[in-house]
Design a protein around this motif. Structure first.
Motif, short mmCIF file in Angstrom:
data_model
loop_
_atom_site.label_atom_id
_atom_site.label_comp_id
_atom_site.label_asym_id
_atom_site.label_seq_id
_atom_site.Cartn_x
_atom_site.Cartn_y
_atom_site.Cartn_z
N ALA A 149 1.10 -1.21 0.17
CA ALA A 149 0.20 0.15 -0.02
C ALA A 149 1.01 1.26 0.01
O ALA A 149 0.67 2.36 -0.50
CB ALA A 149 -1.11 0.69 1.13
N PHE A 150 2.15 1.39 0.71
CA PHE A 150 3.04 2.27 0.91
C PHE A 150 3.25 2.49 -0.28
O PHE A 150 3.79 3.75 -0.85
CB PHE A 150 3.64 2.31 1.98
N ALA A 151 3.65 1.86 -1.15
CA ALA A 151 4.74 1.40 -2.67
C ALA A 151 3.24 2.00 -3.53
O ALA A 151 3.86 3.53 -4.64
CB ALA A 151 4.91 0.30 -3.07
N LEU A 152 2.51 1.73 -3.65
CA LEU A 152 1.90 2.52 -4.58
C LEU A 152 1.05 3.70 -3.80
O LEU A 152 0.63 4.70 -5.06
CB LEU A 152 -0.04 1.76 -4.00
N ALA A 153 0.87 3.97 -2.74
CA ALA A 153 0.86 5.66 -2.19
C ALA A 153 2.17 6.77 -2.63
O ALA A 153 2.04 7.47 -2.96
CB ALA A 153 -0.08 5.36 -0.96
N MET A 154 3.36 5.83 -2.84
CA MET A 154 4.67 7.03 -2.78
C MET A 154 4.13 7.12 -4.46
O MET A 154 4.72 8.39 -5.00
CB MET A 154 5.62 6.24 -2.66
N ASP A 155 4.54 5.77 -4.75
CA ASP A 155 4.14 5.98 -6.39
C ASP A 155 3.30 7.20 -6.74
O ASP A 155 3.50 7.68 -8.05
CB ASP A 155 3.53 4.97 -7.79
N PHE A 156 1.89 7.10 -5.68
CA PHE A 156 0.75 8.20 -6.56
C PHE A 156 1.38 9.34 -5.87
O PHE A 156 0.90 10.43 -7.34
CB PHE A 156 -0.22 7.61 -5.78
N ALA A 157 1.91 9.50 -4.95
CA ALA A 157 2.07 10.98 -4.59
C ALA A 157 3.93 11.55 -6.21
O ALA A 157 3.39 12.75 -5.79
CB ALA A 157 3.11 10.53 -3.30
N ASN A 158 4.40 10.72 -5.77
CA ASN A 158 5.58 11.01 -7.13
C ASN A 158 4.58 11.27 -8.35
O ASN A 158 6.00 12.79 -9.38
CB ASN A 158 6.05 10.39 -7.68
N ARG A 159 3.58 10.99 -8.76
CA ARG A 159 3.57 10.89 -10.45
C ARG A 159 2.12 11.69 -9.89
O ARG A 159 1.86 12.56 -11.22
CB ARG A 159 2.57 9.26 -10.95
N THR A 160 0.94 11.85 -9.81
CA THR A 160 -0.25 12.64 -9.33
C THR A 160 -0.20 13.54 -7.91
O THR A 160 -1.11 14.29 -8.87
CB THR A 160 -1.08 11.43 -9.29
#
Length: 256
Positions: A149-160
């Motif tokens: 979940a944190f890996a997905l959230a961090m990718d979201f933060a960096n991209r969106t």
């Protein structure tokens, strides 16, 4: 500080002995910079900030204190009210989460979001207790699922940036009723689909949870089909995603 306001400089000096019992030297520098920026907008705000002291940071771990201060400092560029709210609510949010590792991971992601948006980083923090409560339902597997979940959230933060808060809000529903392995597979698949954009991934996460609950064996094939449809454009992909729950419900009724 005295260059901004002599009164604020004195307030800082008076607050230091108590603050130094809680904050490290580096953290005091961050704390002082927050006060300085507040004073630049309104000297009374700067004085009130130092007068309130650093007691709110006492329940936090040292890494969490640093992260919270960094978040507030980044938020101050766009919104002083968001920064003050973060500092005032940080300890309460951490207490509600109730796990030092999870708290620090949440704050790291919030810090990444704060580089782009003060409001959305605040929203992410406010939605974190509910998201973490959902992750904790996996018991001994909590950290494994949380890692995905944190890996997905961090990718979201960096991209969106701001859309991370929306993903965090959708997370409890998406993983509800799944076992740990299924939840991890869903979250990792959602991370792959981020290449098609945040909106597609939000739809994928909630719909993918429905598909996983209805027919976990079909999930990978459904993802493969979605990959073939994706090049036709986001509108087509989202329409396909929206049709999936009804499709799988119809098959479930036929099986009955």
């Amino acid at each position: 500080l005295a260059g901004v306001s002599f009164r604020v400089g004195l307030d800082f000096v008076e607050a230091i002995p108590a603050a130094a019992e809680i904050l490290t030297a580096d953290q005091i520098r961050l704390w002082a910079e927050i006060g300085r920026k507040l004073a630049m907008g309104n000297s009374e705000s700067g004085s009130a900030f130092f007068a309130s002291g650093a007691d709110a940071f006492r329940p936090l771990t040292e890494p969490a204190r640093t992260l919270l201060l960094q978040i507030a400092l980044r938020q101050l560029v766009l919104s002083s009210s968001a920064a003050i709210n973060t500092l005032n609510s940080g300890a309460a949010i951490a207490a509600e989460i109730g796990d030092d590792f999870l708290v620090e991971e949440v704050l790291r992601i919030a810090s990444a979001i704060a580089e782009r948006s003060a409001k959305h980083s605040s929203d992410f923090l406010s939605k974190s207790p509910a998201a973490i409560a959902a992750l904790k339902t996996f018991g001994k597997e909590t950290n494994a699922v949380a890692g995905a979940a944190f890996a997905l959230a961090m990718d979201f933060a960096n991209r969106t940036g701001g859309m991370t808060a929306d993903m965090w809000s959708d997370l409890p529903k998406a993983i509800s009723g799944l076992d740990a392995g299924s939840a991890i597979n869903l979250l990792r698949a959602a991370q792959v689909f981020l290449k098609y954009g945040g909106s597609v991934t939000l739809h994928f996460l909630t719909t993918g949870g429905d598909v996983m609950r209805a027919d976990p064996d079909a999930f990978s094939q459904w993802c493969n089909l979605l990959e073939k449809i994706a090049p036709q454009g986001n509108a087509t992909v989202i329409a396909f995603l929206r049709s999936a729950p009804a499709f799988f419900r119809n098959f479930a009724r036929r099986d009955d």
